[in-house]
Design a protein around this motif. Structure first.
Motif, PDB file in Angstrom:
ATOM      1  N   UNK A 153       1.002  -1.176  -0.255  1.00 10.82           N
ATOM      2  CA  UNK A 153      -0.361  -0.081   0.020  1.00 10.82           C
ATOM      3  C   UNK A 153       1.044   1.211   0.053  1.00 10.82           C
ATOM      4  N   UNK A 154       2.436   1.471  -0.105  1.00 10.02           N
ATOM      5  CA  UNK A 154       3.023   2.494   0.327  1.00 10.02           C
ATOM      6  C   UNK A 154       3.705   2.514   1.609  1.00 10.02           C
ATOM      7  N   UNK A 155       2.579   2.535   2.701  1.00 13.29           N
ATOM      8  CA  UNK A 155       2.259   2.442   3.931  1.00 13.29           C
ATOM      9  C   UNK A 155       2.856   1.162   5.147  1.00 13.29           C
ATOM     10  N   UNK A 156       4.125   1.068   5.753  1.00 11.09           N
ATOM     11  CA  UNK A 156       4.357  -0.341   6.439  1.00 11.09           C
ATOM     12  C   UNK A 156       3.256  -0.357   7.384  1.00 11.09           C
ATOM     13  N   UNK A 157       2.665   0.798   8.202  1.00 13.64           N
ATOM     14  CA  UNK A 157       1.652   0.274   9.268  1.00 13.64           C
ATOM     15  C   UNK A 157       0.780  -0.138   8.876  1.00 13.64           C
ATOM     16  N   UNK A 158      -0.034  -0.337   7.641  1.00 14.66           N
ATOM     17  CA  UNK A 158      -0.596  -0.114   7.084  1.00 14.66           C
ATOM     18  C   UNK A 158      -0.827  -1.918   6.074  1.00 14.66           C
ATOM     19  N   UNK A 159       0.539  -2.286   5.608  1.00 12.98           N
ATOM     20  CA  UNK A 159       1.288  -3.514   5.195  1.00 12.98           C
ATOM     21  C   UNK A 159       1.255  -4.328   6.961  1.00 12.98           C
ATOM     22  N   UNK A 160       1.301  -3.799   7.654  1.00 17.18           N
ATOM     23  CA  UNK A 160       1.740  -4.746   8.272  1.00 17.18           C
ATOM     24  C   UNK A 160      -0.229  -5.496   8.845  1.00 17.18           C
ATOM     25  N   UNK A 161      -0.744  -4.241   9.597  1.00 15.27           N
ATOM     26  CA  UNK A 161      -1.915  -4.152   9.945  1.00 15.27           C
ATOM     27  C   UNK A 161      -2.594  -5.747   8.772  1.00 15.27           C
ATOM     28  N   UNK A 162      -2.184  -5.649   7.893  1.00 11.37           N
ATOM     29  CA  UNK A 162      -3.338  -6.528   7.061  1.00 11.37           C
ATOM     30  C   UNK A 162      -3.167  -8.015   7.020  1.00 11.37           C
ATOM     31  N   UNK A 163      -1.501  -8.385   7.129  1.00  9.57           N
ATOM     32  CA  UNK A 163      -0.468  -9.662   7.420  1.00  9.57           C
ATOM     33  C   UNK A 163      -1.640  -9.700   8.741  1.00  9.57           C
ATOM     34  N   UNK A 164      -0.957  -8.796  10.125  1.00  7.50           N
ATOM     35  CA  UNK A 164      -1.834  -9.481  11.499  1.00  7.50           C
ATOM     36  C   UNK A 164      -3.792 -10.214  10.637  1.00  7.50           C
ATOM     37  N   UNK A 165      -4.032  -9.218  10.580  1.00  7.26           N
ATOM     38  CA  UNK A 165      -5.973 -10.259  10.908  1.00  7.26           C
ATOM     39  C   UNK A 165      -6.048 -11.193  10.066  1.00  7.26           C
TER      40      UNK A 165
END
Length: 209
Positions: free
Chosen positions: A167-179
């Motif tokens: 997505x261009x945001x590391x925080x968003x990528x990490x949140x998607x993997x955790x979900x």
């Protein structure tokens, strides 16, 4: 008239008296000491052993040969008979090919079973838990879509997860993997309807309100 004593009889009349008697005694004593010393030195010279003979001079080496004339061949040294020829071991021949028709292959040669192809791919169950929007990304106004590739096991749970679209945001990528790691899926099925492992692509959208 009293008789006078007679003079010294014999040779005593010629022996000196007083100082000359001391000088004469010292001379006689010195002469005796000289004779004693001379006799002792003579006896020691007779008792001494024979002088040690000097060691024989070392034998002279043979003279070196003179220079050889130009063009003359240099003689080679004689071969050493003590040297032994070392034989290298013969190469090991490769193993003969195994004929599969004669029986089962050895364990080291048997091929792994081919993976079973999935006829029905895995599917996402309805109403999965929504991913948590990171507060830091929300404050910065970050949004985007994260594409997750999930390998679903035969029990329906993810066995491997990887990000194929960021997505261009590391925080968003990490949140998607955790979900997605907490989701459960319908496993893939083969031709006989048995569950088999399979991959599924899951897009996750993050939109700031």
């Amino acid at each position: 008239m009293a008789a006078q004593p007679s003079s010294f009889p014999g040779f005593l009349r010629y022996v000196p008296h007083g100082r000359w008697a001391v000088v004469g005694g010292a001379f006689v004593l010195g002469l005796l000491l000289f004779v004693v010393v001379w006799l002792g030195a003579r006896e020691r010279s007779v008792a001494l052993p024979d002088p040690v003979k000097p060691a024989a001079a070392p034998q002279a080496f043979d003279p070196l040969p003179g220079p050889m004339p130009a063009g003359a061949a240099t003689p080679l040294p004689a071969p050493d008979e003590s040297a032994q020829l070392v034989e290298e071991p013969a190469p090991v021949p490769p193993p003969a090919p195994v004929d599969a028709t004669q029986g089962p292959l050895p364990p080291s040669i048997e091929t792994a079973p081919a993976p079973v192809a999935a006829v029905q791919p895995p599917a996402r169950l309805p109403d999965p838990p929504a991913p948590r929007y990171p507060a830091s990304a929300l404050r910065r106004g970050e949004s985007g879509t994260v594409t997750i590739e999930v390998e679903v096991g035969i029990d329906g749970y993810p066995s491997a997860i990887r990000v194929s679209g960021r997505s261009g945001s590391r925080d968003l990528d990490r949140a998607a993997v955790e979900a997605v790691s907490r989701w459960r899926f319908e496993p893939a099925r083969d031709a006989a309807g048995q569950p088999v492992p399979g991959w599924i692509s899951v897009p996750i959208d993050f939109k700031a309100q």
